[in-house]
Design a protein around this motif. Structure first.
Motif, PDB file in Angstrom:
ATOM      1  N   GLY A  66       0.813  -1.220   0.000  1.00  0.00           N
ATOM      2  CA  GLY A  66       0.000   0.000   0.000  1.00  0.00           C
ATOM      3  C   GLY A  66       0.841   1.262   0.000  1.00  0.00           C
ATOM      4  O   GLY A  66       1.874   1.333   0.659  1.00  0.00           O
ATOM      5  N   GLY A  68      -0.317   4.255   0.890  1.00  0.00           N
ATOM      6  CA  GLY A  68      -0.936   5.285   1.721  1.00  0.00           C
ATOM      7  C   GLY A  68      -0.108   5.649   2.941  1.00  0.00           C
ATOM      8  O   GLY A  68      -0.296   6.704   3.533  1.00  0.00           O
ATOM      9  N   LYS A  77      -4.365  -7.902   2.181  1.00  0.00           N
ATOM     10  CA  LYS A  77      -5.466  -7.158   2.804  1.00  0.00           C
ATOM     11  C   LYS A  77      -6.798  -7.556   2.173  1.00  0.00           C
ATOM     12  O   LYS A  77      -7.789  -7.754   2.870  1.00  0.00           O
ATOM     13  N   ASN A  94      -9.006   6.014  -0.615  1.00  0.00           N
ATOM     14  CA  ASN A  94      -8.545   7.048   0.308  1.00  0.00           C
ATOM     15  C   ASN A  94      -7.824   8.142  -0.472  1.00  0.00           C
ATOM     16  O   ASN A  94      -6.667   7.995  -0.858  1.00  0.00           O
ATOM     17  N   SER A  98      -3.326  14.008   3.082  1.00  0.00           N
ATOM     18  CA  SER A  98      -3.083  15.161   3.940  1.00  0.00           C
ATOM     19  C   SER A  98      -1.815  15.044   4.771  1.00  0.00           C
ATOM     20  O   SER A  98      -1.527  15.913   5.577  1.00  0.00           O
ATOM     21  N   GLY A 185      -7.804  10.786   7.123  1.00  0.00           N
ATOM     22  CA  GLY A 185      -6.950   9.907   6.330  1.00  0.00           C
ATOM     23  C   GLY A 185      -6.771   8.557   7.004  1.00  0.00           C
ATOM     24  O   GLY A 185      -6.520   7.555   6.345  1.00  0.00           O
ATOM     25  N   GLU A 187      -7.860   5.189   8.283  1.00  0.00           N
ATOM     26  CA  GLU A 187      -8.973   4.520   7.602  1.00  0.00           C
ATOM     27  C   GLU A 187     -10.242   4.368   8.437  1.00  0.00           C
ATOM     28  O   GLU A 187     -11.343   4.484   7.905  1.00  0.00           O
ATOM     29  N   ASN A 222      -8.180   1.595   0.322  1.00  0.00           N
ATOM     30  CA  ASN A 222      -6.880   1.679  -0.340  1.00  0.00           C
ATOM     31  C   ASN A 222      -6.598   3.095  -0.805  1.00  0.00           C
ATOM     32  O   ASN A 222      -7.502   3.849  -1.154  1.00  0.00           O
ATOM     33  N   ASN A 223      -5.332   3.407  -0.834  1.00  0.00           N
ATOM     34  CA  ASN A 223      -4.871   4.707  -1.303  1.00  0.00           C
ATOM     35  C   ASN A 223      -5.054   4.830  -2.823  1.00  0.00           C
ATOM     36  O   ASN A 223      -5.086   3.827  -3.537  1.00  0.00           O
ATOM     37  N   SER A 226      -2.241   3.170  -4.783  1.00  0.00           N
ATOM     38  CA  SER A 226      -2.323   1.707  -4.723  1.00  0.00           C
ATOM     39  C   SER A 226      -3.333   1.187  -5.745  1.00  0.00           C
ATOM     40  O   SER A 226      -3.073   0.212  -6.454  1.00  0.00           O
TER      41      SER A 226
HETATM   42  C1  LIG Z   1      -3.023   9.697  11.114  1.00  0.00           C
HETATM   43  C2  LIG Z   1      -3.088   8.948   9.820  1.00  0.00           C
HETATM   44  C3  LIG Z   1      -3.291   9.630   8.628  1.00  0.00           C
HETATM   45  C4  LIG Z   1      -3.381   8.963   7.419  1.00  0.00           C
HETATM   46  N1  LIG Z   1      -3.572   9.695   6.278  1.00  0.00           N
HETATM   47  C5  LIG Z   1      -3.661   9.031   5.105  1.00  0.00           C
HETATM   48  C6  LIG Z   1      -3.887   9.762   3.902  1.00  0.00           C
HETATM   49  O1  LIG Z   1      -3.992  10.988   3.905  1.00  0.00           O
HETATM   50  N2  LIG Z   1      -3.989   9.068   2.726  1.00  0.00           N
HETATM   51  C7  LIG Z   1      -3.870   7.691   2.694  1.00  0.00           C
HETATM   52  O2  LIG Z   1      -3.978   7.130   1.624  1.00  0.00           O
HETATM   53  N3  LIG Z   1      -3.660   6.987   3.819  1.00  0.00           N
HETATM   54  C8  LIG Z   1      -3.555   7.618   5.017  1.00  0.00           C
HETATM   55  N4  LIG Z   1      -3.347   6.889   6.162  1.00  0.00           N
HETATM   56  C9  LIG Z   1      -3.251   5.412   6.057  1.00  0.00           C
HETATM   57  C10 LIG Z   1      -4.611   4.766   6.073  1.00  0.00           C
HETATM   58  O3  LIG Z   1      -5.041   4.566   7.401  1.00  0.00           O
HETATM   59  C11 LIG Z   1      -4.634   3.422   5.398  1.00  0.00           C
HETATM   60  O4  LIG Z   1      -3.619   2.652   5.948  1.00  0.00           O
HETATM   61  C12 LIG Z   1      -4.428   3.499   3.918  1.00  0.00           C
HETATM   62  O5  LIG Z   1      -5.390   4.303   3.322  1.00  0.00           O
HETATM   63  C13 LIG Z   1      -4.503   2.122   3.342  1.00  0.00           C
HETATM   64  O6  LIG Z   1      -4.272   2.168   1.961  1.00  0.00           O
HETATM   65  P1  LIG Z   1      -3.062   1.395   1.284  1.00  0.00           P
HETATM   66  O7  LIG Z   1      -3.051   0.009   1.850  1.00  0.00           O
HETATM   67  O8  LIG Z   1      -3.389   1.419  -0.150  1.00  0.00           O
HETATM   68  O9  LIG Z   1      -1.838   2.153   1.640  1.00  0.00           O
HETATM   69  C14 LIG Z   1      -3.250   7.554   7.391  1.00  0.00           C
HETATM   70  C15 LIG Z   1      -3.033   6.882   8.575  1.00  0.00           C
HETATM   71  C16 LIG Z   1      -2.944   7.540   9.773  1.00  0.00           C
HETATM   72  C17 LIG Z   1      -2.720   6.761  11.027  1.00  0.00           C
END
Ligand SMILES: Cc1cc2nc3c(=O)[nH]c(=O)nc-3n(C[C@H](O)[C@H](O)[C@H](O)COP(=O)(O)O)c2cc1C
Ligand code: SF4
Ligand code: FES
Lengths: 464, 237
Positions: A66, A68, A77, A94, A98, A185, A187, A222-223, A226
């Motif tokens: 991922g 993100g 996942k 997602n 930010s 952000g 999840e 998912n971001n 991703s």
């Molecule tokens: C405080 C915090 C902020 C987050 N901000 C983002 C964000 O802005 N964008 C994002 O894609 N994931 C963010 N995440 C991660 C997400 O919780 C999540 O893990 C992610 O969207 C999963 O997507 P991925 O598996 O494709 O990476 C953040 C996590 C935390 C703990």
């Protein structure tokens, strides 16, 4: 047909563009017509002919992690949805982007929305979702319109709606705008926000919303980046995709460089094939004139800062070797071994003109503003860290304030509902660890202030 | 309280002159709750709004003249229904943010009346709308200026000079950001009502710092010496 890019936006030769192939491209526009001309949605047709399990297996084979922040393997996942599930499954993109220092999803949703939509439809097919939401931050108003338009175009072309391309698969995608809160952000905070509540992150377990997510039903989050990679995995096949990058760190990823470099920007590279030296000197043009690099935050402001003159011990036992900061390859595992993380790919660079107390203060203000306030260590701790770092930055702190600040940070991480606790504490811990002398140098014993109460208290505390 | 002098007086003493009391608005969250009479409070403390009233209150600003006051139009109803349809039938509450965006987009800010309307529309208690409005920095409860400028203050932009940009904008627009507590009230409006400013957190374009949003338009590389130029570009808008 060779691809040309806008003036001054030509990708660096070290780049390997998959996701950003069409960003800043001459003659490119976000319409479906343009996307189809380039063979767009062909991978959707291919995926719809496949069994969803096979699509998941391709993604597993690809080794995609991922993008993100956490770097968790996407295919794995997807496999967490309970096999005996009878509820609807949801897919959420997602697009909150930010994390300070990160600016990659922005270009995808503004310039190439159909790549994301195609990736989402394939992913929804794989996990069995019939409703998907794109959670987009409020500060992307234009992109929200672009995406809604793109969704309409996709509907007209029968890529969305009922019985997509005669496959029997149904899917609707909706855009849901946030309202300028960083915690959306995270999840589970995102899911609460999508349910129309305050975005208070949920208590874990369950560790993944794939078990219980939106409306208490299995949900895959998912971001943006991703989900776009899924299109390319379909095109190349998992076996080919996994050859990009390095073992356990496959594919490409977009690094966003900002701060004190000559040419900041975004660079899509094969994961782990580029070192800090190549990134900051070759691709970003080195430090500004007359300056030297001092420190780098490698993966968004939540990751631990690294000193440019550090040497790291990487590996264990006989395999252990010294690695200079400049030779660190930019992948998930080496950065973790160096005590930081690849996070969201936001590289923030500071040169020797920067006071670390000022940098620290800017970061603590961010986290104090963005804590959701749900759990005490984070809510109180982030505000205290801001107040103490205000004093250090303003030159009114005592040397013990630096220790106090460190103690506060260590009392937050690991003790909170969500990973924001670590996100806010790690930068402070690392800053003090790496730049303690500089920070203490800005304090003075003379600043020790005794309030009336403290003087009264000490009367009773002093030894008899 | 003292930081917000614009909050109108609300009678606490039941025996006070009735003619000064604002007529209680009909129904919903706007109805003042009956409160016990506390004579010491009347004598020694400034009359105050209840916590609930403070939370839904919209302070008057010079920017108000640019926005229509809240009214339920056909267009709004239609858009709202469209948004509600995006969520499962038993999950209407999900449409809180989208509906509030529709309101803020049309009327500039979230007024007490609009909170009532959103809660009616979604069949939820008004407090569930209030908790959302008061949490998210993206929702404001008073009118901004005709041009609302959000300057990114996070690390890369701060290194690029975004605080200097903010100072310059305030100087040009004659805005005093110190007049109110930025925590309680992050938006500062110019006396003429044409401009308002607010600091935003990372706008995800750190490579082109410093950046800002003017209403819904995004601007990059806005160093402080370009502040005048930026505002001038809206002169005919
Ligand atoms: C405080 C915090 C902020 C987050 N901000 C983002 C964000 O802005 N964008 C994002 O894609 N994931 C963010 N995440 C991660 C997400 O919780 C999540 O893990 C992610 O969207 C999963 O997507 P991925 O598996 O494709 O990476 C953040 C996590 C935390 C703990
Ligand atoms: S750690 Fe912070 S952001 Fe996360 S739930 Fe607790 S208070 Fe909220
Ligand atoms: S720091 Fe300003 S856009 Fe990221």
């Amino acid at each position: 047909m060779s691809i040309t890019y806008e003036q001054g936006k030509k990708p660096h030769p070290n780049e390997h563009r998959l996701i950003f192939k069409n960003v800043d491209r001459r003659g490119w526009n976000p319409s479906i017509k343009r996307y189809l001309k380039e063979g767009g949605y062909e991978m959707l047709k291919k995926a719809l002919r496949m069994d969803p399990k096979d699509v998941i297996n391709e993604v597993k084979t690809s080794g995609l992690r991922g993008r993100g922040g956490a770097g968790f393997p996407t295919g794995i996942k997807w496999g967490f949805i309970p096999p005996d599930n009878t509820k609807p499954v949801y897919l959420i993109c997602n697009c909150d982007e930010s994390e300070p220092g990160t600016f990659k999803d922005r270009y995808i949703v503004h310039q190439d929305p159909h790549q994301l939509i195609e990736g989402m439809i394939i992913s929804a097919h794989a996990v069995g979702a019939h409703t998907a939401y794109i959670y987009i931050r409020e500060e992307f108003p234009e992109a929200a319109i672009t995406l809604e338009k793109a969704i309409q175009e996709a509907q007209k072309n029968k890529f969305l709606g009922e019985n997509i391309l005669g496959s029997g698969f149904d899917l609707e995608i909706y855009v849901h705008r946030g309202a300028a809160a960083y915690i959306c952000g995270e999840e589970t905070g995102l899911i609460e926000s999508l349910e129309g509540k305050r975005p208070y992150p949920r208590i874990k377990p369950p560790y993944f919303p794939a078990a219980i997510g939106l409306y208490m039903a299995p949900t895959i989050v998912n971001n943006v980046e991703s989900l776009c990679h899924v299109v390319h995995i379909m095109r190349m096949g998992g076996d080919e995709y996994v050859k990009l990058g390095t073992p356990r760190n496959s594919g490409t990823r977009i690094l966003c460089v900002s701060g004190d470099v000559k040419k900041p920007g975004y660079f899509e590279i094969e994961v782990g094939k580029i070192t800090f030296r190549e990134l900051l000197y070759d691709m970003c043009g080195g430090p500004k004139d007359g300056r030297e690099f001092k420190a780098v935050i490698p993966g968004g402001s939540s990751s631990k800062i690294l000193r440019c003159n550090e040497t790291f011990k990487i590996g264990r036992g006989d395999d252990a070797k010294d690695l200079d900061f400049w030779d660190i390859p930019l992948d998930f595992d080496t950065l973790a071994a160096a005590g930081s993380m690849a996070g969201s790919g936001g590289v923030i660079v500071m040169d020797d003109s920067r006071r670390m107390s000022w940098v620290l203060n800017n970061i603590t203000h961010f986290y104090a503003h963005e804590s959701c306030g749900q759990c005490t260590p984070c809510r109180e701790g982030s505000t205290w860290m801001k107040k103490v770092s205000d004093r250090i930055e303003g030159g009114t702190a005592t040397p013990t304030d630096v220790d106090t600040l460190e103690q506060i940070a260590y009392q937050i991480d690991g003790k909170t509902v969500c990973a924001f606790g670590e996100a806010s504490a790690w930068p402070v811990e690392a800053m003090i660890d790496k730049f303690r002398d500089e920070l203490v140098g800005e304090t003075s014993e003379d600043n020790d202030f005794k309030s009336k109460e403290r003087i009264e208290q000490e009367k009773f505390l002093s030894s008899v | 309280m003292s930081s917000n002098p614009e909050i109108p007086e609300v009678p606490v003493d039941q025996n006070a002159d009735d003619s000064k009391q604002p007529a209680p608005p009909a129904g919903g969250i706007n109805t003042p709750l009956p409160r016990p009479v506390d004579r010491t409070a009347v004598e020694y403390l400034p009359p105050a709004l209840s916590v609930l009233e403070q939370n839904i209150h919209s302070a008057k600003t010079p920017g108000e003249k640019f926005f229509p006051s809240f009214a339920v139009t056909e267009g709004l109803e239609e858009k709202a229904n469209e948004r509600i349809a995006q969520y499962p039938d038993d999950q209407k509450r999900s449409a809180v943010l989208p509906l509030l965006h529709e309101v803020q987009h049309r009327f500039g800010y979230i007024s007490p009346e609009s909170i009532d309307w959103v809660s009616d529309k979604l069949d939820i208690e008004p407090i569930k709308v209030v908790e959302v409005v008061t949490f998210y920095p993206g929702f404001r409860q008073k009118a901004p200026g005709k041009l609302h400028i959000r300057v990114c203050r996070t690390l890369s932009c701060a290194m690029g000079g975004s605080y200097e940009l903010m100072d310059k904008l305030c100087e040009i627009a004659r805005i005093d950001r110190n007049a109110s507590d930025p925590h309680k009230d992050p938006i500062a409006v110019s006396p003429c009502g044409n401009y308002s400013v607010e600091f935003a957190e990372c706008l995800a374009s750190c490579g082109t710092a410093p950046v800002c949003l003017v209403n819904d338009d995004f601007h990059e590389d806005v160093t402080f010496d370009k502040a005048k130029e930026l505002l001038n570009s809206y002169q005919n808008a």
